[in-house]
Write an enzyme that holds these catalytic residues in place. Structure first.
Site, mmCIF file in Angstrom:
data_model
loop_
_atom_site.group_PDB
_atom_site.id
_atom_site.type_symbol
_atom_site.label_atom_id
_atom_site.label_comp_id
_atom_site.label_asym_id
_atom_site.label_seq_id
_atom_site.Cartn_x
_atom_site.Cartn_y
_atom_site.Cartn_z
ATOM 1 N N ASP A 13 -6.558 -2.395 2.411
ATOM 2 C CA ASP A 13 -6.977 -1.315 3.304
ATOM 3 C C ASP A 13 -7.482 -1.972 4.575
ATOM 4 O OD1 ASP A 13 -7.628 1.321 4.087
ATOM 5 O OD2 ASP A 13 -9.669 1.128 3.327
ATOM 6 N N ARG A 30 -6.366 0.181 -3.990
ATOM 7 C CA ARG A 30 -5.305 -0.245 -3.094
ATOM 8 C C ARG A 30 -5.309 -1.764 -2.949
ATOM 9 N NH1 ARG A 30 -7.889 2.559 1.092
ATOM 10 N NH2 ARG A 30 -8.001 4.261 -0.375
ATOM 11 N N ASP A 54 -9.145 -0.994 8.261
ATOM 12 C CA ASP A 54 -9.714 0.063 9.096
ATOM 13 C C ASP A 54 -10.137 -0.528 10.437
ATOM 14 O OD1 ASP A 54 -9.473 2.130 7.216
ATOM 15 O OD2 ASP A 54 -11.403 1.659 6.302
ATOM 16 N N ARG A 100 0.842 -1.194 0.000
ATOM 17 C CA ARG A 100 0.000 0.000 0.000
ATOM 18 C C ARG A 100 0.874 1.239 0.000
ATOM 19 N NH1 ARG A 100 -4.714 2.035 2.909
ATOM 20 N NH2 ARG A 100 -4.920 4.079 1.995
HETATM 21 N N1 A4P Z 1 -7.849 6.968 10.820
HETATM 22 C C1 A4P Z 1 -8.717 7.560 11.666
HETATM 23 N N2 A4P Z 1 -9.525 6.630 12.221
HETATM 24 C C2 A4P Z 1 -9.164 5.431 11.694
HETATM 25 C C3 A4P Z 1 -9.648 4.106 11.901
HETATM 26 N N3 A4P Z 1 -10.675 3.854 12.746
HETATM 27 N N4 A4P Z 1 -9.054 3.105 11.202
HETATM 28 C C4 A4P Z 1 -6.849 7.719 10.065
HETATM 29 C C5 A4P Z 1 -8.036 3.364 10.330
HETATM 30 N N5 A4P Z 1 -7.516 4.619 10.102
HETATM 31 C C6 A4P Z 1 -8.094 5.639 10.795
HETATM 32 O O1 A4P Z 1 -6.600 6.538 6.256
HETATM 33 C C7 A4P Z 1 -6.404 7.920 6.497
HETATM 34 C C8 A4P Z 1 -6.121 8.166 7.977
HETATM 35 O O2 A4P Z 1 -7.267 7.819 8.729
HETATM 36 C C9 A4P Z 1 -5.024 7.319 8.590
HETATM 37 O O3 A4P Z 1 -3.784 7.934 8.506
HETATM 38 C C10 A4P Z 1 -5.458 7.127 10.046
HETATM 39 O O4 A4P Z 1 -4.637 7.836 10.951
HETATM 40 P P1 A4P Z 1 -5.985 5.889 4.979
HETATM 41 O O5 A4P Z 1 -6.229 4.418 5.111
HETATM 42 O O6 A4P Z 1 -4.604 6.356 4.808
HETATM 43 O O7 A4P Z 1 -6.813 6.605 3.832
HETATM 44 P P2 A4P Z 1 -7.980 6.059 2.953
HETATM 45 O O8 A4P Z 1 -8.272 4.645 3.334
HETATM 46 O O9 A4P Z 1 -7.692 6.361 1.526
HETATM 47 O O10 A4P Z 1 -9.118 7.026 3.354
HETATM 48 P P3 A4P Z 1 -10.321 6.703 4.220
HETATM 49 O O11 A4P Z 1 -11.124 7.952 4.361
HETATM 50 O O12 A4P Z 1 -9.901 5.957 5.462
HETATM 51 O O13 A4P Z 1 -11.059 5.748 3.239
HETATM 52 P P4 A4P Z 1 -11.834 4.470 3.640
HETATM 53 O O14 A4P Z 1 -12.953 4.875 4.467
HETATM 54 O O15 A4P Z 1 -10.871 3.468 4.174
HETATM 55 O O16 A4P Z 1 -12.347 4.047 2.232
HETATM 56 N N6 A4P Z 1 -15.299 0.836 -1.917
HETATM 57 C C11 A4P Z 1 -15.639 -0.430 -1.576
HETATM 58 N N7 A4P Z 1 -16.623 -1.069 -2.237
HETATM 59 N N8 A4P Z 1 -15.011 -1.088 -0.543
HETATM 60 C C12 A4P Z 1 -14.007 -0.483 0.199
HETATM 61 O O17 A4P Z 1 -13.448 -1.114 1.102
HETATM 62 N N9 A4P Z 1 -12.705 1.522 0.573
HETATM 63 C C13 A4P Z 1 -12.376 2.776 0.301
HETATM 64 C C14 A4P Z 1 -11.486 3.517 1.226
HETATM 65 C C15 A4P Z 1 -12.958 3.476 -0.855
HETATM 66 N N10 A4P Z 1 -13.988 2.717 -1.565
HETATM 67 C C16 A4P Z 1 -14.314 1.472 -1.215
HETATM 68 C C17 A4P Z 1 -13.638 0.850 -0.125
HETATM 69 MG MG MG Z 2 -8.446 3.265 5.362
#
Ligand code: A4P
Ligand code: MG
Length: 170
Positions: free
Chosen positions: A96, A93, A98, A83
């Site tokens: 991921d 990616r 979370d 990643r």
């Molecule tokens: N962070 C804050 N809270 C948390 C938590 N509970 N778990 C911070 C993990 N990280 C957390 O995350 C950005 C920052 O969030 C981290 O540095 C951490 O300190 P990231 O993983 O670097 O960025 P990201 O994943 O690109 O952004 P984000 O907003 O976390 O995106 P999501 O919510 O993870 O969504 N479509 C489908 N169908 N399935 C998916 O799984 N995932 C995404 C990413 C987009 N579209 C998708 C899916």
């Molecule tokens: Mg994430």
């Protein structure tokens, strides 16, 4: 000991293999090495639509790590699986991870928000959570079975080759 729920997602490369590999890494963090995982789902992308479909799942395990240590471990596992951070938000990616829930804790800091901010809005998170634990109540938010019919419905298809499993490591 704290019960942690972690969402897994992949939409690049061998998506199911990335999730299987991550489950083994997570088992190394888990108390008694036991991780219970939901079925895997193939899901339409949230965010930019010019990216491949995701495979999503949720797993649950008990850990003695504190939530910030656990977040650091999730980010380490993401990075060993290729990643690259700092890319466009919601873009493709290989892995991921979370942190969805950490016991009954509610945490709002710059680095970490728990329950995860998107937890109540994503069918690709709520459905596997409900599969794992139909009686689950998200602290401060509500019961997963109440939230599921009301959330944004991304197309999700259960993958038949995978089913609920546990990983045990000595
Ligand atoms: N962070 C804050 N809270 C948390 C938590 N509970 N778990 C911070 C993990 N990280 C957390 O995350 C950005 C920052 O969030 C981290 O540095 C951490 O300190 P990231 O993983 O670097 O960025 P990201 O994943 O690109 O952004 P984000 O907003 O976390 O995106 P999501 O919510 O993870 O969504 N479509 C489908 N169908 N399935 C998916 O799984 N995932 C995404 C990413 C987009 N579209 C998708 C899916
Ligand atoms: Mg994430």
């Amino acid at each position: 000991m704290n019960r942690s729920y972690v969402a897994l997602g992949s939409n690049l490369g061998d998506r199911e293999q990335h999730i299987d590999d991550a489950l083994i890494e997570l088992a190394l963090l888990a108390h008694y090495g036991t991780v219970r995982c939901s079925p895997f789902y193939e899901t339409d992308p949230m965010g930019p639509q010019n990216q491949p479909a995701y495979v999503n799942a949720v797993c649950v395990f008990d850990t003695t790590l504190d939530p910030f240590e656990l977040l650091a471990e999730l980010q380490r596992i993401e990075s060993i699986q290729g990643r690259q951070r700092g890319r466009e938000r919601w873009s493709s990616r290989p892995l991921d991870l979370d942190l969805l829930l950490y016991g009954q804790r509610r945490i709002v800091t710059e680095r970490l928000t728990v329950p995860h901010v998107g937890i109540a809005e994503r069918s690709f998170v709520l459905q596997p959570l409900a599969d794992l634990d139909p009686g689950l109540v998200i602290p401060g938010v509500g019961a997963v079975t109440d939230l599921l019919p009301r959330c944004q419905q991304f197309g999700i298809r259960r993958l038949h080759l995978r089913d609920e499993k546990s990983i045990h490591r000595d």
